[in-house]
Scaffold this motif. Structure first.
Motif, PDB file in Angstrom:
ATOM      1  N   ASP A  43       0.752  -1.332   0.085  1.00  0.00           N
ATOM      2  CA  ASP A  43       0.044   0.040  -0.032  1.00  0.00           C
ATOM      3  C   ASP A  43       1.006   1.195  -0.049  1.00  0.00           C
ATOM      4  O   ASP A  43       0.679   2.324  -0.850  1.00  0.00           O
ATOM      5  CB  ASP A  43      -0.915   0.006   1.221  1.00  0.00           C
ATOM      6  CG  ASP A  43      -1.863  -1.211   1.362  1.00  0.00           C
ATOM      7  OD1 ASP A  43      -2.203  -1.581   0.215  1.00  0.00           O
ATOM      8  OD2 ASP A  43      -2.500  -1.464   2.363  1.00  0.00           O
ATOM      9  N   LYS A  48      -1.118   4.670  -2.044  1.00  0.00           N
ATOM     10  CA  LYS A  48      -2.565   4.535  -2.054  1.00  0.00           C
ATOM     11  C   LYS A  48      -2.745   3.904  -0.640  1.00  0.00           C
ATOM     12  O   LYS A  48      -2.132   3.162   0.133  1.00  0.00           O
ATOM     13  CB  LYS A  48      -2.863   3.348  -3.143  1.00  0.00           C
ATOM     14  CG  LYS A  48      -2.624   3.930  -4.436  1.00  0.00           C
ATOM     15  CD  LYS A  48      -3.091   3.074  -5.494  1.00  0.00           C
ATOM     16  CE  LYS A  48      -3.128   3.761  -6.976  1.00  0.00           C
ATOM     17  NZ  LYS A  48      -1.931   4.466  -7.302  1.00  0.00           N
ATOM     18  N   THR A  52      -8.231   1.882  -1.019  1.00  0.00           N
ATOM     19  CA  THR A  52      -8.340   1.998  -2.437  1.00  0.00           C
ATOM     20  C   THR A  52      -7.516   0.902  -3.048  1.00  0.00           C
ATOM     21  O   THR A  52      -8.244   0.049  -4.070  1.00  0.00           O
ATOM     22  CB  THR A  52      -7.083   3.080  -2.817  1.00  0.00           C
ATOM     23  OG1 THR A  52      -7.772   4.369  -2.447  1.00  0.00           O
ATOM     24  CG2 THR A  52      -6.976   3.367  -4.424  1.00  0.00           C
ATOM     25  N   VAL A  53      -6.426   0.153  -2.417  1.00  0.00           N
ATOM     26  CA  VAL A  53      -5.946  -1.005  -2.850  1.00  0.00           C
ATOM     27  C   VAL A  53      -7.165  -2.148  -2.781  1.00  0.00           C
ATOM     28  O   VAL A  53      -7.301  -2.890  -4.082  1.00  0.00           O
ATOM     29  CB  VAL A  53      -4.726  -1.555  -2.103  1.00  0.00           C
ATOM     30  CG1 VAL A  53      -4.050  -2.837  -2.781  1.00  0.00           C
ATOM     31  CG2 VAL A  53      -3.601  -0.413  -2.327  1.00  0.00           C
ATOM     32  N   ARG A  56      -9.534  -1.794  -5.725  1.00  0.00           N
ATOM     33  CA  ARG A  56      -8.914  -2.337  -7.107  1.00  0.00           C
ATOM     34  C   ARG A  56      -8.902  -3.654  -7.058  1.00  0.00           C
ATOM     35  O   ARG A  56      -9.380  -4.084  -8.049  1.00  0.00           O
ATOM     36  CB  ARG A  56      -7.778  -1.414  -7.122  1.00  0.00           C
ATOM     37  CG  ARG A  56      -7.178  -2.045  -8.748  1.00  0.00           C
ATOM     38  CD  ARG A  56      -6.004  -1.046  -9.024  1.00  0.00           C
ATOM     39  NE  ARG A  56      -6.156   0.330  -9.122  1.00  0.00           N
ATOM     40  CZ  ARG A  56      -5.395   1.336  -8.725  1.00  0.00           C
ATOM     41  NH1 ARG A  56      -4.232   0.957  -8.233  1.00  0.00           N
ATOM     42  NH2 ARG A  56      -5.728   2.225  -8.923  1.00  0.00           N
ATOM     43  N   GLU A  59     -12.395  -4.986  -7.828  1.00  0.00           N
ATOM     44  CA  GLU A  59     -12.957  -4.775  -9.081  1.00  0.00           C
ATOM     45  C   GLU A  59     -12.292  -5.940 -10.046  1.00  0.00           C
ATOM     46  O   GLU A  59     -12.975  -6.486 -10.795  1.00  0.00           O
ATOM     47  CB  GLU A  59     -12.585  -3.553  -9.762  1.00  0.00           C
ATOM     48  CG  GLU A  59     -13.395  -2.333  -9.023  1.00  0.00           C
ATOM     49  CD  GLU A  59     -12.977  -0.877  -9.397  1.00  0.00           C
ATOM     50  OE1 GLU A  59     -11.950  -0.950 -10.505  1.00  0.00           O
ATOM     51  OE2 GLU A  59     -13.211  -0.069  -8.924  1.00  0.00           O
ATOM     52  N   ARG A  60     -10.918  -6.162  -9.857  1.00  0.00           N
ATOM     53  CA  ARG A  60     -10.563  -7.210 -10.634  1.00  0.00           C
ATOM     54  C   ARG A  60     -10.942  -8.676 -10.466  1.00  0.00           C
ATOM     55  O   ARG A  60     -11.342  -9.245 -11.390  1.00  0.00           O
ATOM     56  CB  ARG A  60      -9.172  -7.302 -10.362  1.00  0.00           C
ATOM     57  CG  ARG A  60      -8.209  -8.274 -11.286  1.00  0.00           C
ATOM     58  CD  ARG A  60      -6.878  -8.295 -10.995  1.00  0.00           C
ATOM     59  NE  ARG A  60      -6.548  -9.285  -9.823  1.00  0.00           N
ATOM     60  CZ  ARG A  60      -5.683  -9.056  -8.701  1.00  0.00           C
ATOM     61  NH1 ARG A  60      -4.936  -8.108  -9.101  1.00  0.00           N
ATOM     62  NH2 ARG A  60      -5.821  -9.803  -7.742  1.00  0.00           N
TER      63      ARG A  60
END
Length: 113
Positions: A43, A48, A52-53, A56, A59-60
């Protein structure tokens, strides 16, 4: 081909179960339970926040879940192992490595995925 489909179904179901567990964990932590912890080195290196990590990654992982669900549908519909672009066969080695693959190697290079 039936043995390969069964092998792929098992691998896809296991990966889907694992991803769903990670998503639940991410959602729980994003809901506030993970806020008290300090960011880890990854991180910090990216500059970030942990949230936030995790977002992301989530989402992946959600995208991968969709690919897995789509592959399971192709298995059930008898379309597993056929390229979505050219209709040709997706090689056994590729399907063993990436059971959710929807394109043969040649088409995969052309579509960039």
């Amino acid at each position: 081909m039936i043995a390969l489909m069964n092998e792929a179904r098992t691998a896809l179901m296991q990966r889907r179960s694992s991803l769903r567990g990670l998503l639940r964990l991410n959602l729980t932590e994003a809901g506030g339970q993970g806020r008290g912890r300090e960011p880890d080195l990854v991180d910090e290196a990216g500059g970030k926040s942990a949230e936030t990590v995790r977002a992301r990654l989530s989402e992946r992982e959600e995208r991968e879940l969709k690919d897995i669900d789509d592959a399971l549908v192709r298995i059930e519909q008898g379309r597993f192992g056929h390229c979505a672009r050219c209709g040709g066969a997706i090689g056994r080695h590729r399907l063993r490595a990436i059971p959710e693959a929807r394109h043969c190697m040649a088409c995969s290079e052309q579509v960039g995925r």
